[in-house]
Design a protein around this motif. Structure first.
Motif, short mmCIF file in Angstrom:
data_model
loop_
_atom_site.label_atom_id
_atom_site.label_comp_id
_atom_site.label_asym_id
_atom_site.label_seq_id
_atom_site.Cartn_x
_atom_site.Cartn_y
_atom_site.Cartn_z
N VAL A 13 0.83 -1.20 0.00
CA VAL A 13 0.00 0.00 0.00
C VAL A 13 0.87 1.25 0.00
CG1 VAL A 13 -1.74 1.32 1.25
CG2 VAL A 13 -1.95 -1.15 1.11
N TYR A 14 1.93 1.25 0.79
CA TYR A 14 2.81 2.43 0.83
C TYR A 14 3.47 2.67 -0.54
CZ TYR A 14 2.42 3.09 5.90
OH TYR A 14 1.96 3.36 7.17
N VAL A 15 3.86 1.60 -1.21
CA VAL A 15 4.43 1.78 -2.55
C VAL A 15 3.39 2.37 -3.49
CG1 VAL A 15 5.34 0.58 -4.58
CG2 VAL A 15 6.15 -0.04 -2.32
N MET A 16 2.16 1.90 -3.40
CA MET A 16 1.09 2.43 -4.25
C MET A 16 0.89 3.93 -3.99
SD MET A 16 -1.58 -0.75 -3.90
CE MET A 16 -2.88 -0.05 -4.92
N LEU A 17 0.95 4.33 -2.72
CA LEU A 17 0.81 5.75 -2.38
C LEU A 17 1.98 6.54 -2.93
CD1 LEU A 17 -0.47 5.42 1.30
CD2 LEU A 17 -1.78 6.27 -0.65
N GLY A 18 3.18 5.98 -2.85
CA GLY A 18 4.34 6.66 -3.37
C GLY A 18 4.29 6.84 -4.88
N MET A 19 3.67 5.88 -5.57
CA MET A 19 3.57 5.94 -7.03
C MET A 19 2.39 6.79 -7.50
SD MET A 19 4.53 1.98 -8.00
CE MET A 19 4.62 2.28 -9.78
N GLY A 20 1.63 7.34 -6.54
CA GLY A 20 0.59 8.29 -6.91
C GLY A 20 -0.82 7.77 -6.90
N PHE A 21 -1.04 6.52 -6.45
CA PHE A 21 -2.40 5.98 -6.44
C PHE A 21 -3.31 6.72 -5.46
CE2 PHE A 21 -0.27 2.54 -8.55
CZ PHE A 21 -1.24 1.96 -9.35
N GLY A 22 -2.74 7.34 -4.47
CA GLY A 22 -3.56 8.02 -3.47
C GLY A 22 -3.83 9.47 -3.78
N GLN A 23 -3.60 9.91 -5.04
CA GLN A 23 -3.87 11.29 -5.44
C GLN A 23 -3.22 12.30 -4.51
OE1 GLN A 23 -5.68 12.11 -8.32
NE2 GLN A 23 -5.46 9.94 -8.69
N GLY A 24 -1.94 12.06 -4.19
CA GLY A 24 -1.20 13.01 -3.36
C GLY A 24 -1.48 12.88 -1.87
N ALA A 25 -2.07 11.75 -1.44
CA ALA A 25 -2.40 11.57 -0.02
C ALA A 25 -1.15 11.47 0.84
CB ALA A 25 -3.26 10.32 0.16
N MET A 26 -0.02 11.11 0.21
CA MET A 26 1.22 10.97 0.98
C MET A 26 2.38 11.32 0.06
SD MET A 26 2.27 7.66 3.27
CE MET A 26 3.44 7.81 4.61
N LEU A 27 3.32 12.09 0.55
CA LEU A 27 4.47 12.46 -0.26
C LEU A 27 5.30 11.22 -0.59
CD1 LEU A 27 5.63 15.78 1.45
CD2 LEU A 27 4.45 15.51 -0.75
N PRO A 28 5.83 11.12 -1.81
CA PRO A 28 6.53 9.91 -2.24
C PRO A 28 7.67 9.50 -1.31
CG PRO A 28 6.13 11.35 -4.11
CD PRO A 28 5.72 12.12 -2.90
N GLU A 29 8.49 10.43 -0.92
CA GLU A 29 9.65 10.09 -0.08
C GLU A 29 9.21 9.43 1.22
OE1 GLU A 29 13.74 12.21 1.62
OE2 GLU A 29 12.14 13.42 0.73
N ALA A 30 8.18 9.98 1.85
CA ALA A 30 7.68 9.40 3.10
C ALA A 30 7.05 8.05 2.86
CB ALA A 30 6.67 10.35 3.74
N ALA A 31 6.29 7.92 1.76
CA ALA A 31 5.62 6.66 1.46
C ALA A 31 6.63 5.55 1.21
CB ALA A 31 4.70 6.84 0.24
N TYR A 32 7.67 5.84 0.43
CA TYR A 32 8.67 4.81 0.14
C TYR A 32 9.45 4.41 1.38
CZ TYR A 32 7.76 5.59 -4.84
OH TYR A 32 7.16 5.68 -6.08
N SER A 33 9.70 5.37 2.25
CA SER A 33 10.40 5.06 3.50
C SER A 33 9.58 4.08 4.34
CB SER A 33 10.66 6.36 4.27
OG SER A 33 11.25 6.08 5.53
N LYS A 34 8.28 4.34 4.45
CA LYS A 34 7.40 3.44 5.19
C LYS A 34 7.33 2.07 4.51
CE LYS A 34 5.51 5.95 8.58
NZ LYS A 34 5.52 5.53 10.00
N ALA A 35 7.32 2.07 3.17
CA ALA A 35 7.25 0.81 2.43
C ALA A 35 8.48 -0.06 2.72
CB ALA A 35 7.13 1.09 0.94
N LYS A 36 9.65 0.56 2.69
CA LYS A 36 10.88 -0.19 2.97
C LYS A 36 10.85 -0.81 4.37
CE LYS A 36 13.79 2.74 0.03
NZ LYS A 36 14.91 3.74 0.02
N GLU A 37 10.38 -0.02 5.32
CA GLU A 37 10.32 -0.50 6.70
C GLU A 37 9.38 -1.70 6.82
OE1 GLU A 37 8.71 1.17 11.02
OE2 GLU A 37 9.25 2.60 9.43
#
Length: 775
Positions: free
Chosen positions: A505-529
């Motif tokens: 889900v975090y990767v999807m948000l980082g790639m823009g599926f959430g219409q800007g709901a989460m900034l990419p850098e933050a989303a990818y960081s959460k995804a890695k974790e």
């Protein structure tokens, strides 16, 4: 064959003589706009001339109504009716360029098609291959569906009015029949000056009896007659003259097509029978539903998209149909669907099996088709069906494996256990299916199947709810999904699947599926974790390795590491359509186009009814520069899923890259309408306008996106599209460099993107490629 009021020879190459004197002063009256060159066809109510559009320097076909009809119609009524048709814009509709009155003649102008009509092809071939006939029918149905939705009924669908250009159907003469019939007196409704309004061989019973109350179902009937002729070599009803043909139609039902041509699929025969019903109410309500029904015996997609590159081993392909919910509480549906998905996931770990993915099987949740039809649709030889009853702490699962072709039961079992035993049931079902299909499991596969993901029933239920919300692909759905995954890991911190689900889900948000709901850098960081936690608990999770592959290439630009992760994911889960699809995305970004197409074709084999997977396949063809194939796949997708924004976008860019700007812009505009608020589609529309020479409109869209950025996040990557189209490379590079800094948008895909092709020589673009490891 009867004579039609609108019948003419096709608007294509023909060896007709010089311009007839009969046209009189018509050519002279139009001399300032069109150079009328020669007659290329003639019919009961019109003559067709080849001409040159002097203003635009293009060849056109000019249809001139005969003098008597022109006098009866009058220019005002004719132009009023034909103006309605002029507003139609669709890939399978021949556009209307112009119309008017000249020296007493009424005329209209259309493109001169370098090809042939369906009539010419039928004369040459007699019968068409079934696949060809169905493909052309779908294309005509798409055109009719579009026109009917805008209140336009053709009234004269026939092979002469279906033109073939590069193998694609173009429907001609929309609105002309309506203009003609507007003048017909009630007592003369069948004929006008001895020529039929409509063509008897294709005319619906209600149209033969009266011109009043004609609606879209008359066109569906006519299209069914055309399909019948393509398959049988002649229409369903023919007679020595028009009256005899109509009498046969009114007195007798249409013959069964399989009595004439046995190899026609049974489902096609059923669809034809319904479309040819004498009573309009008994037919399909829309042309689109008729087209869909033609595919039902082999599935709604199986003839639309490429089949497997090679057939699976005999008996080694299986689809798990949605289990039925026999619980007292309908709210338990998420649990029942979760059992279905988990059984699919277990079977997907077995390399020797081809297992169809969830999205495709879920299309058969209502189970209206026979098992044989479903098997053909999904390209499998065996089907697992079953039911789930959940009450309190007890769960009862009934499962049976069936040969799809013969309905023979291969294996059946009933499990009545505690809820805590749900994973043991799923594992046992997978092992027993493998045994029934004579599939040998490796020790590693057996160990992975028998592994218990969690001992907490509550955590499992939360995980299933999270998975369902993720599948909604909405901003709220993704946020809710994260909540459920978080609660699941709180119940059981060692639940690796729940950690992996959150990472996805975090990767999807980082790639823009959430219409800007989460900034990419933050989303990818959460995804890695999240993915790191999942793999630390269980390194054998194929889905987690696939998500890791995505992170490595979209966020870290670690191309070698990403490929390693994808290959590991497919080793662990060889039937994962999602992994093949994601791997194909990375290969396309690296310009390894042939490999990317192969990966995404394999994803489509494993998930043949998934519109997103089908759309990704079309997009990959587009990026590879295979514009005709991409357009073909996009159109076939739109025949089934008319509201698919990415399909409209793909089709639009295929037209744009072939310098067909008007059609391309129309399709790209449609994509923005269907995906309201999506800044990528809007930005690409801006770029397309700039490429088409409409810089003012491109700047208007740019301003709109800049205003949007004041309220919510707009990836600078998207703004780069418009600046590239406007020919402002430095501003485009400013945006791309900012996108890299923010990890925003599809910066990973710039090397393989034809939309940034003009920037490639720019030193800053080459430097950017070096930074992401693709120089």
């Amino acid at each position: 064959m009867g004579t039609s009021a609108l019948s003419t020879f096709p608007l294509s190459r023909s060896k007709w003589g010089p311009l007839s004197d009969a046209v009189g002063g018509f050519a002279t009256a139009l001399a300032d706009r069109y150079a009328v060159q020669r007659e290329i066809g003639s019919g009961g109510m019109a003559t067709v001339y080849l001409g040159k559009d002097l203003k635009h320097g293009r060849q056109v076909a000019i249809k001139v109504l005969r003098p008597g009809l022109s006098a009866d119609l009058g220019p005002e009524r004719f132009l009023r009716e034909i103006t309605i048709a002029a507003k139609l814009s669709h890939p399978h509709i021949l556009p209307l360029f112009d119309s008017g009155e000249a020296n007493g003649f009424l005329y209209y102008v259309m493109p001169y098609v370098e090809g042939e009509s369906l009539r010419e092809r039928l004369v040459r071939e007699g019968q068409l291959a079934t696949d060809d006939a169905l493909q052309l029918t779908r294309q005509v149905a798409a055109a009719l569906d579009y026109a009917h939705a805008r209140g336009v009924v053709h009234r004269d669908v026939k092979p002469e009015n279906i033109l073939l250009q590069h193998g694609e159907a173009l429907v001609a003469d929309f609105g002309i029949a309506l203009a003609v019939t507007a003048t017909a007196a009630t007592e003369e409704r069948l004929t006008m000056g001895g020529c039929f309004v409509g063509t008897p061989e294709y005319m619906s019973p209600e149209q033969a009896l009266s011109e009043e109350g004609i609606d879209a179902r008359a066109d569906i009937y006519a299209l069914a007659c055309v399909l019948f002729e393509m398959l049988a070599g002649e229409p369903p009803h023919v007679g020595p003259n028009a009256q005899a043909t109509i009498a046969k139609r009114l007195a007798n039902p249409a013959p069964a097509i399989r009595h004439i041509r046995k190899e026609v699929p049974l489902g096609v025969e059923r669809a034809l029978t319904k479309a040819l019903a004498a009573i309009p109410a008994d037919r399909f309500p829309t042309a689109g539903s008729f087209a869909n029904a033609l595919d039902m015996p082999a599935g709604p997609w199986s003839k639309t998209f490429p089949g497997p590159a090679s057939p699976p081993p005999p008996g080694r392909s299986v689809a798990v149909l949605p289990f039925l919910n026999f619980s007292a509480d309908p709210e338990n549906e998420y649990f029942v669907d979760g059992v279905t998905e988990d059984v699919i996931a277990q079977l997907s770990k077995i390399r020797a099996l081809k297992v169809i993915s969830r999205t495709s099987v879920m299309r058969f949740k209502d189970r209206r088709e026979s098992l044989q039809e479903i098997g053909r649709a999904l390209g499998v030889e065996s089907l697992l069906e079953g039911s789930v009853r959940w009450a309190g702490n007890r769960v009862r699962i009934v499962a049976q494996l069936i040969d799809a072709d013969t309905d023979r039961h291969l294996w059946a079992e009933t499990y009545d256990r505690r809820l805590e035993d749900i994973f043991h049931i799923q594992s046992e079902v997978a092992v027993r299916i493998a045994e029934a299909l004579r599939t040998e499991l490796s020790p590693g596969e057996r160990a992975r199947i028998q592994m218990e993901p969690t001992r907490s029933p509550e955590a499992y239920q939360l995980y299933l709810k999270g998975k369902r919300c993720r599948g909604l692909l909405t901003t709220e759905g993704l946020k809710k999904s994260l909540e459920y995954y978080r609660e699941a890991t709180e119940k059981d911190p060692s639940y690796a699947l729940a950690h992996a689900g959150a990472g996805t889900v975090y990767v999807m948000l980082g790639m823009g599926f959430g219409q800007g709901a989460m900034l990419p850098e933050a989303a990818y960081s959460k995804a890695k974790e999240a993915v790191s936690q999942a793999l630390a608990i269980d390194d054998g999770l194929g889905d987690a390795h696939a998500t890791l592959g995505l992170i490595r290439f979209v966020a870290d630009f670690d191309w070698a590491g990403a490929e390693e992760a994808f290959r590991r994911a497919l080793e662990l889960n060889p039937s994962s359509a999602e992994s093949y699809d994601a791997f194909g995305l990375m290969l396309a970004a690296m310009e390894r186009h042939d490999e990317a197409i192969a990966m995404r074709r394999r994803a489509l084999e494993l998930d043949p009814l998934h519109p997103i997977v089908a759309s990704d396949f079309a997009t990959t063809l587009l990026r590879a520069g295979r514009y005709d194939e991409a357009a073909h796949e996009a159109r076939r997708l739109l025949d089934i899923e008319p509201g698919m924004p990415t399909a409209h976008s793909t089709l639009g860019w295929a037209h744009m890259m072939r310098a067909e700007h008007d059609t391309g812009l129309s399709e790209l505009t449609r994509a923005t309408e269907l995906a309201s608020g999506n800044t990528m589609f809007l930005a690409q529309l801006g770029q397309a306008n700039a490429m088409a020479g409409r810089a003012e409109e491109a700047r208007r869209i740019l301003h709109r996106l800049e205003e949007t950025a004041r309220e919510s996040y707009v990836p600078p990557y998207h703004l780069a599209y418009i600046y590239t189209g406007l020919g402002e490379p430095d501003k485009a590079m400013d945006c791309l460099e900012q996108a890299l800094e923010e990890g925003a948008g599809g910066i990973y895909g710039i090397k393989g993107s034809f939309l940034f092709a003009s920037l490639r020589p720019h030193p800053r673009f080459q430097a950017l490629l070096a930074k992401i490891g693709l120089a």
